[in-house]
Write an enzyme that holds these catalytic residues in place. Sequence first.
Site, short mmCIF file in Angstrom:
data_model
loop_
_atom_site.label_atom_id
_atom_site.label_comp_id
_atom_site.label_asym_id
_atom_site.label_seq_id
_atom_site.Cartn_x
_atom_site.Cartn_y
_atom_site.Cartn_z
N ARG A 154 1.27 -3.90 12.68
CA ARG A 154 0.53 -3.55 14.13
C ARG A 154 1.58 -5.28 14.94
NH1 ARG A 154 -0.71 0.69 13.69
NH2 ARG A 154 -2.34 1.47 13.98
N GLU B 125 0.78 -3.80 23.24
CA GLU B 125 1.59 -2.83 23.48
C GLU B 125 0.31 -1.79 24.92
OE1 GLU B 125 2.05 -0.19 20.70
OE2 GLU B 125 2.75 -1.40 19.21
N THR C 254 1.68 -8.83 -1.68
CA THR C 254 0.19 -8.45 -1.89
C THR C 254 -0.91 -9.06 -2.18
OG1 THR C 254 -0.47 -6.03 -1.59
CG2 THR C 254 0.59 -6.90 -3.79
N HIS D 276 7.20 2.22 19.78
CA HIS D 276 6.43 3.02 18.64
C HIS D 276 6.37 4.06 18.26
CE1 HIS D 276 2.14 1.46 16.79
NE2 HIS D 276 2.13 2.41 16.32
N GLY E 24 0.73 -1.13 -0.07
CA GLY E 24 0.08 -0.12 -0.13
C GLY E 24 0.98 1.66 -0.04
N ARG E 25 0.57 2.15 0.40
CA ARG E 25 1.05 3.74 0.82
C ARG E 25 2.34 3.77 1.08
NH1 ARG E 25 -3.90 5.40 2.02
NH2 ARG E 25 -5.47 6.63 0.53
N ILE E 26 2.54 3.04 2.33
CA ILE E 26 3.76 2.65 3.12
C ILE E 26 4.40 2.06 2.84
CG2 ILE E 26 4.24 2.09 5.44
CD1 ILE E 26 1.84 2.72 6.50
N GLY F 258 6.48 5.38 14.66
CA GLY F 258 6.72 5.18 13.63
C GLY F 258 5.85 6.81 13.09
#
Length: 308
Positions: free
Chosen positions: A227, A256, A168, A274, A146-148, A276
């Site tokens: 995640r 988490e 994907t 975390h 995807g975008r990331i 990011g």
Amino acid sequence: MPADVEAEARRHFDVTMRDSNAPLSQAEMIDALDGYDAVLPTLGDMFSAEVFAQVTPRAVMLANFGVGYNHIDVAAARAKGLIVSNTPGAVTDATADTAMTLMLMSARRAGEGERMVRAGQWDGWHPTQMLGMHLSGKTVGIVGMGRIGLAIARRCHFGFGMKVAYFTRSPKELDLDATPYDDLLTLAAAVDVLVLAVPSGPDTRNLVDAAVLAAMQSHAHLINIARGDVVDEGALIDALQTGAIGGAGLDVYAREPEVPAALLALDNAVLLPHLGTAALEVRTDMGLMAVCNLKAVLIDGQDAPNAV
């Protein structure tokens, strides 16, 4: 919230701002849905089906602060008439940068080296000290394009001259040379670095399990900026303890903020809290996008630009 986000929210709404960054309790979530027209939650606020079952909400919207929304039962929210939105786009580059940070730290043993220096155990440079893996020219496998995922692929390809492979759910037209794989195990076996960039959900929970880790080469590194529940954490610990893989760079964890003691004890695991999207500009953009979603629905009577 960053100051600019709070100021923008107060320009348009009567805002109640919590004085704690701890996740909302179930009672607080119920009170929020009962007492406010909209809620701007973050990833620790677990709006489960159980929460929605206990309310006939005054709220009409959950404007999530973040692109991931696995902490919200979207179907249950919709059944109660709530709109759910997120903040895609705002997080892309920062999250991709964090993936590169983890790749470099894990491959070049940076965390281990810093701990050595801080502990006063560094005796000075020599030709075979702290030898890690050179990333340039290696093969990266990206799970989720995807975008990331695409932003990570561009950084690897154009910045480090890496070969790019990916797995994907749907075919992609990319602006760089990349090899698609239709089988995750085959991809895992073919790459030097395996990067996870998939959303969390029932179909991706424990996607990287003992079989995927066993398929990886012994020098390969696993990077997770998706995640925590995308990885079988116990299987990963076993793979790291036995040297079945070369290392791991993690920004996310299954429960988490709990991080297993066994992970903390491993020198071949790079562990970030975390981070990011942890840059002021990025968190501000995320918050402003969430407020924009709120404004569109509650003030302008339009659809949320980023409804999920």
